[in-house]
Design an enzyme around this catalytic site. Structure first.
Site, mmCIF file in Angstrom:
data_model
loop_
_atom_site.group_PDB
_atom_site.id
_atom_site.type_symbol
_atom_site.label_atom_id
_atom_site.label_comp_id
_atom_site.label_asym_id
_atom_site.label_seq_id
_atom_site.Cartn_x
_atom_site.Cartn_y
_atom_site.Cartn_z
ATOM 1 N N THR A 128 0.819 -1.213 0.000
ATOM 2 C CA THR A 128 0.000 0.000 0.000
ATOM 3 C C THR A 128 0.855 1.266 0.000
ATOM 4 O O THR A 128 1.984 1.262 0.519
ATOM 5 C CB THR A 128 -0.900 -0.003 1.262
ATOM 6 O OG1 THR A 128 -1.482 1.286 1.437
ATOM 7 C CG2 THR A 128 -0.118 -0.327 2.530
ATOM 8 N N ASP A 129 0.282 2.354 -0.516
ATOM 9 C CA ASP A 129 0.990 3.644 -0.477
ATOM 10 C C ASP A 129 1.172 4.148 0.953
ATOM 11 O O ASP A 129 1.972 5.049 1.206
ATOM 12 C CB ASP A 129 0.259 4.694 -1.337
ATOM 13 C CG ASP A 129 -1.190 4.962 -0.943
ATOM 14 O OD1 ASP A 129 -1.654 4.398 0.067
ATOM 15 O OD2 ASP A 129 -1.852 5.741 -1.658
ATOM 16 N N GLU A 130 0.410 3.559 1.916
ATOM 17 C CA GLU A 130 0.513 4.045 3.297
ATOM 18 C C GLU A 130 1.877 3.772 3.915
ATOM 19 O O GLU A 130 2.241 4.391 4.911
ATOM 20 C CB GLU A 130 -0.579 3.405 4.162
ATOM 21 C CG GLU A 130 -1.956 3.737 3.649
ATOM 22 C CD GLU A 130 -3.027 3.781 4.717
ATOM 23 O OE1 GLU A 130 -2.704 3.723 5.906
ATOM 24 O OE2 GLU A 130 -4.197 3.897 4.325
ATOM 25 N N TYR A 152 -1.601 -0.078 11.185
ATOM 26 C CA TYR A 152 -1.827 -0.781 9.908
ATOM 27 C C TYR A 152 -0.649 -0.551 8.964
ATOM 28 O O TYR A 152 -0.058 -1.499 8.424
ATOM 29 C CB TYR A 152 -3.135 -0.302 9.249
ATOM 30 C CG TYR A 152 -3.224 -0.658 7.772
ATOM 31 C CD1 TYR A 152 -3.362 -1.987 7.359
ATOM 32 C CD2 TYR A 152 -3.127 0.329 6.783
ATOM 33 C CE1 TYR A 152 -3.420 -2.320 6.008
ATOM 34 C CE2 TYR A 152 -3.194 0.006 5.439
ATOM 35 C CZ TYR A 152 -3.333 -1.317 5.051
ATOM 36 O OH TYR A 152 -3.379 -1.641 3.710
ATOM 37 N N LYS A 156 2.125 -3.259 7.458
ATOM 38 C CA LYS A 156 2.324 -3.495 6.008
ATOM 39 C C LYS A 156 3.782 -3.222 5.624
ATOM 40 O O LYS A 156 4.373 -3.937 4.800
ATOM 41 C CB LYS A 156 1.377 -2.619 5.177
ATOM 42 C CG LYS A 156 -0.094 -2.987 5.268
ATOM 43 C CD LYS A 156 -0.429 -4.369 4.730
ATOM 44 C CE LYS A 156 -0.266 -4.487 3.232
ATOM 45 N NZ LYS A 156 -0.699 -5.835 2.746
#
Ligand code: NAD
Ligand code: DAU
Length: 342
Positions: A128-130, A152, A156
């Site tokens: 994810t971009d997060e 989260y 990741k």
């Protein structure tokens, strides 16, 4: 015939990917391996199970279960793993981070180790971009440092680092894609677009966190699926590829599109207490994936409109979820006080 194990394939993106992938590649057999948490639903794959009966199988299991993962790989002669399985909702990671560490970090390790032992041709991690953290200016490129800010995002990021460690240590044939905010059919109505669309359909308030000027790259899930497919077939081993539209909407702009699409009034918008540590903006540079010949079909606004229409046309899917006790408990915990105070 290739044999692909799609972990987390009963969730939102995984189920869209399996449907797309079986249609696009008649020479692939897919095994979905999924724990069926609150977010994993067999209804998401009902049509797939019927349409592709000879090339599709389902195994209920946890990616943290070493014997069952190894047994499934051997039984189905799996040559590739595409790992979507994860705990995925930021707000839930602020309520109870433990399951995020277990699935997104330890579960990733279990799959990597099983893939290494079985000598698989490919392990692909859906990220994810997060993991880049918030990006106030400019765009994240794949070589940027990881600065995750929620439990989260941190779990990741740890998963990604483990994938890269397996590449460095044992030369494993891995690839990683980092996607922006996906929207589209079968997304659990805890994520903002399906939550707002279904609340608006029922004339319920739309709880916008803070000022609503946070920015997200809302991409249609089918564009994400073609991006993953492109990396599986044309990506270089050991490489990371961002997947997104390369543009953004503010949350208020996204909310206005949802309301306009449904013909509902802006008076449904309620500004509520912000998410703690709320990332202000994510923005991806997607030129590395474009160089492989991929392009997105939908821009952010089209993706929001299409998704809103899907929820308007498919109440059969989301009404049973929203009327269930599990969902109502979560909604009360996350929103009751916020909405009262708004
Ligand atoms: P989702 O929550 O809809 O689905 C997750 C799926 O994983 C569910 O089917 C669930 O049952 C399964 N699962 C969870 N824990 C498991 C375990 N221990 N063992 C086996 N299965 C398990 O999530 P999603 O939005 O479809 O996201 C899929 C992947 O894409 C995740 O890795 C997520 O981090 C990543 N991602 C999501 C987005 C997004 O906007 N939704 C964007 C970029 C990346
Ligand atoms: O960026 C990719 C990520 O997108 C994925 O990795 C995650 O799995 C996925 O959940 C998503 O994370 P976000 O936190 O960006 O998505 P969410 O739909 O929860 O929120 C989108 C934006 O909307 C964010 O700025 C917070 C805001 N929001 C969200 C909810 C649920 C609200 O204003 N109100 C809400 O009720």
């Amino acid at each position: 015939m290739h044999h692909v194990l799609v972990t987390g394939g009963a969730g939102f993106i995984g189920s869209n990917f399996v449907r797309y992938f079986l249609q696009a590649h008649p020479d692939y057999h897919v095994v979905v391996y999924d724990k069926l948490t609150y977010a994993g639903r067999l209804e998401n794959l009902q049509d797939v199970a019927e349409a592709f009966a000879g090339r599709y199988a389902f195994v209920r299991g946890d990616i943290c279960d070493i014997p069952l993962v190894e047994q499934t790989i051997a039984h189905y002669s799996v040559d590739t793993i595409v790992n979507f399985a994860a705990e995925t909702h930021v707000d839930r990671s602020l309520m109870a981070p433990g399951s995020f560490i277990q699935t997104d970090v330890y579960g990733t390790f279990v799959l990597l180790e099983a893939a290494r032992k079985a000598g698989l041709e490919r392990y692909h991690q859906i990220s994810t971009d997060e993991v880049y953290g918030q990006v106030l200016d400019g765009r994240s490129v794949e070589t940027d440092h990881l600065e995750p800010r929620s439990p989260y995002a941190a779990s990741k990021a740890a998963g990604d680092l483990m994938v890269l460690a397996y590449r460095e240590s044992w030369g494993m044939p891995v690839t990683i894609t980092r996607g922006s905010n996906n929207i589209g059919p079968y997304q659990y109505p805890e994520k903002v677009v399906p939550l707002f669309a279904t609340n608006a359909i029922d004339d319920q308030p739309l709880p916008v966190y803070g000022d609503g000027h946070q920015m997200r790259d809302y991409q249609h899930v089918l564009d994400h699926c073609t991006g993953i497919d492109t990396v599986l077939h044309k990506g270089e081993l050991g490489e990371i590829y961002n997947v997104g539209t390369g543009s953004e909407l503010t949350n208020i702009e996204m909310t206005q599109i949802v309301l306009r699409t449904l013909g509902k009034p802006e008076s449904l918008i309620k500004h509520v207490e912000d998410r703690p540590g709320h990332d202000r903006r994510y923005a991806l540079d997607v030129s590395k994936l474009h160089a492989l010949g991929w392009d997105n079909v939908y821009n952010c606004a089209q993706a929001v409109e299409e998704t809103t229409r899907w929820y308007a046309d498919n109440a059969w899917w989301w009404r049973p979820i929203k009327s269930g006790e599990l969902y109502k408990d979560y909604y009360a915990q996350q929103y009751a006080r916020r909405l009262e105070q708004a």
